[in-house]
Motif scaffolding. Structure first.
Motif, PDB file in Angstrom:
ATOM      1  N   HIS A  66       0.899  -1.105  -0.016  1.00 56.50           N
ATOM      2  CA  HIS A  66       0.016   0.046   0.134  1.00 56.50           C
ATOM      3  C   HIS A  66       0.903   1.406  -0.125  1.00 56.50           C
ATOM      4  O   HIS A  66       2.057   1.250   0.276  1.00 56.50           O
ATOM      5  CB  HIS A  66      -0.798  -0.015   1.227  1.00 56.50           C
ATOM      6  CG  HIS A  66      -1.984   1.009   1.249  1.00 56.50           C
ATOM      7  ND1 HIS A  66      -1.782   2.337   1.568  1.00 56.50           N
ATOM      8  CD2 HIS A  66      -3.291   0.901   0.785  1.00 56.50           C
ATOM      9  CE1 HIS A  66      -2.882   3.028   1.558  1.00 56.50           C
ATOM     10  NE2 HIS A  66      -3.833   2.179   0.971  1.00 56.50           N
ATOM     11  N   LYS A  67       0.365   2.291  -0.348  1.00 57.71           N
ATOM     12  CA  LYS A  67       1.230   3.646  -0.334  1.00 57.71           C
ATOM     13  C   LYS A  67       1.609   4.080   0.935  1.00 57.71           C
ATOM     14  O   LYS A  67       2.800   4.707   1.058  1.00 57.71           O
ATOM     15  CB  LYS A  67       0.243   4.740  -1.209  1.00 57.71           C
ATOM     16  CG  LYS A  67      -0.985   4.944  -0.611  1.00 57.71           C
ATOM     17  CD  LYS A  67      -1.659   6.162  -1.224  1.00 57.71           C
ATOM     18  CE  LYS A  67      -2.872   6.550  -0.504  1.00 57.71           C
ATOM     19  NZ  LYS A  67      -3.614   7.657  -1.458  1.00 57.71           N
ATOM     20  N   ASP A  68       0.975   3.692   2.126  1.00 57.02           N
ATOM     21  CA  ASP A  68       1.357   4.047   3.277  1.00 57.02           C
ATOM     22  C   ASP A  68       2.275   3.118   3.787  1.00 57.02           C
ATOM     23  O   ASP A  68       2.875   3.506   4.901  1.00 57.02           O
ATOM     24  CB  ASP A  68       0.053   4.320   4.186  1.00 57.02           C
ATOM     25  CG  ASP A  68      -0.587   2.968   4.555  1.00 57.02           C
ATOM     26  OD1 ASP A  68      -0.162   1.939   4.064  1.00 57.02           O
ATOM     27  OD2 ASP A  68      -1.823   2.914   5.134  1.00 57.02           O
ATOM     28  N   GLY A  69       2.576   2.070   3.112  1.00 55.01           N
ATOM     29  CA  GLY A  69       3.810   1.236   3.454  1.00 55.01           C
ATOM     30  C   GLY A  69       3.360  -0.124   4.046  1.00 55.01           C
ATOM     31  O   GLY A  69       3.962  -1.121   4.292  1.00 55.01           O
ATOM     32  N   HIS A  70       2.085  -0.380   4.450  1.00 56.54           N
ATOM     33  CA  HIS A  70       1.513  -1.582   5.027  1.00 56.54           C
ATOM     34  C   HIS A  70       1.084  -2.598   3.477  1.00 56.54           C
ATOM     35  O   HIS A  70       0.674  -2.098   2.636  1.00 56.54           O
ATOM     36  CB  HIS A  70       0.581  -1.383   5.857  1.00 56.54           C
ATOM     37  CG  HIS A  70      -0.833  -1.352   5.377  1.00 56.54           C
ATOM     38  ND1 HIS A  70      -1.357   0.073   4.863  1.00 56.54           N
ATOM     39  CD2 HIS A  70      -1.822  -2.184   4.896  1.00 56.54           C
ATOM     40  CE1 HIS A  70      -2.530  -0.250   4.646  1.00 56.54           C
ATOM     41  NE2 HIS A  70      -2.893  -1.482   4.438  1.00 56.54           N
TER      42      HIS A  70
END
Length: 257
Positions: free
Chosen positions: A12-16
């Motif tokens: 995901h773009k937020d890192g998860h």
């Protein structure tokens, strides 16, 4: 060729990481020539969490069912038993095929088999809780006594969807109960022998007192009746009406009753 759906992870773009299901299909033009590929990816995190919860629930049930001391079993609403836990197989020595058809009934002692079947079918037909006690044969050929119980499992509409039952080995308890019963009978017998001796002593001590002897023997007989009542009730509570009825039985034919 089409790539069938498979599970994987995407960042995901937020890192998860996201759990996704991906499938890929060829895109063809009017002539059938492949001109591209269509890939679909959808978030399946919640679906996989539900599936994991189901697996964990099934594993907990399996661990419980396979490790309890009782035999456990489940049946369809039509009385057909479709599952036994491992302890039942270990005791009976039957195969899964033998256990899930009518051949399983042969483990019930032949003297009790018809009654056991009838009691079970009556419970299934009525939808009431089932309970019975009977001997079953182990793979060593020896019989043990079991307390069998089952309850109907209902859905939100109140309809029975299956039955869940257990068989508990009560052989030791029955043997202990029988030993206690025999001991109580022996105590009762010895007590009556002592009361008989007392009656004999009274007759010898006052041979000319017929009225006294009769009254005394009635009282001794009352003690013997008390003993019978207690033994019959396994030394539990005695209803007062039963006590009065038995104690006054000797005046049943008395004048002026």
């Amino acid at each position: 060729e089409r790539v069938p759906p498979f599970y994987t992870k995407r960042l995901h773009k937020d890192g998860h990481l996201l759990d996704v299901q991906v499938s890929v299909s060829p895109v063809r033009d009017a002539s059938g020539k492949i001109i591209g590929a269509s890939k679909m990816a959808r978030d399946v995190g919640e679906y996989l969490r539900v599936q994991q919860a189901v697996r964990e629930s099934e594993e907990r049930f399996r661990m419980l069912a396979e490790n309890i001391s009782q035999f456990a079993w489940m049946a369809h609403p039509d009385d057909n038993i479709f599952w036994f836990n491992q302890r039942w197989y270990e005791f009976t020595g039957l195969s899964e095929d033998e256990a899930t058809d009518r051949r399983r009934r042969k483990v019930v002692h032949p003297d009790y088999r018809q009654r056991v079947i009838a009691t079970y079918l009556d419970a299934i037909a009525s939808g009431e809780d089932y309970e019975d006690t009977f001997p079953m044969r182990g793979k060593d050929g020896e019989y043990s006594w079991f307390l069998s119980r089952a309850q109907p499992i209902r859905n939100e509409k109140g309809e029975i969807v299956r039955w869940f039952g257990t068989n508990t080995d009560v052989t030791e308890q029955r043997e202990q109960s029988e030993q206690i019963r025999l001991l109580l009978m022996e105590v009762n017998h010895r007590s009556k022998n002592m009361l008989t001796t007392i009656q004999a002593l009274a007759r010898r001590s006052a041979p000319d007192e017929e009225g006294f002897i009769a009254r005394f023997e009635d009282r001794v007989q009352s003690l013997a009746i008390n003993q019978d009542i207690l033994v019959g009730r396994e030394w539990r509570e005695v209803p007062i009406d039963e006590l009065v009825r038995l104690q006054l039985a000797f005046i049943h034919d008395a004048p002026g009753e």
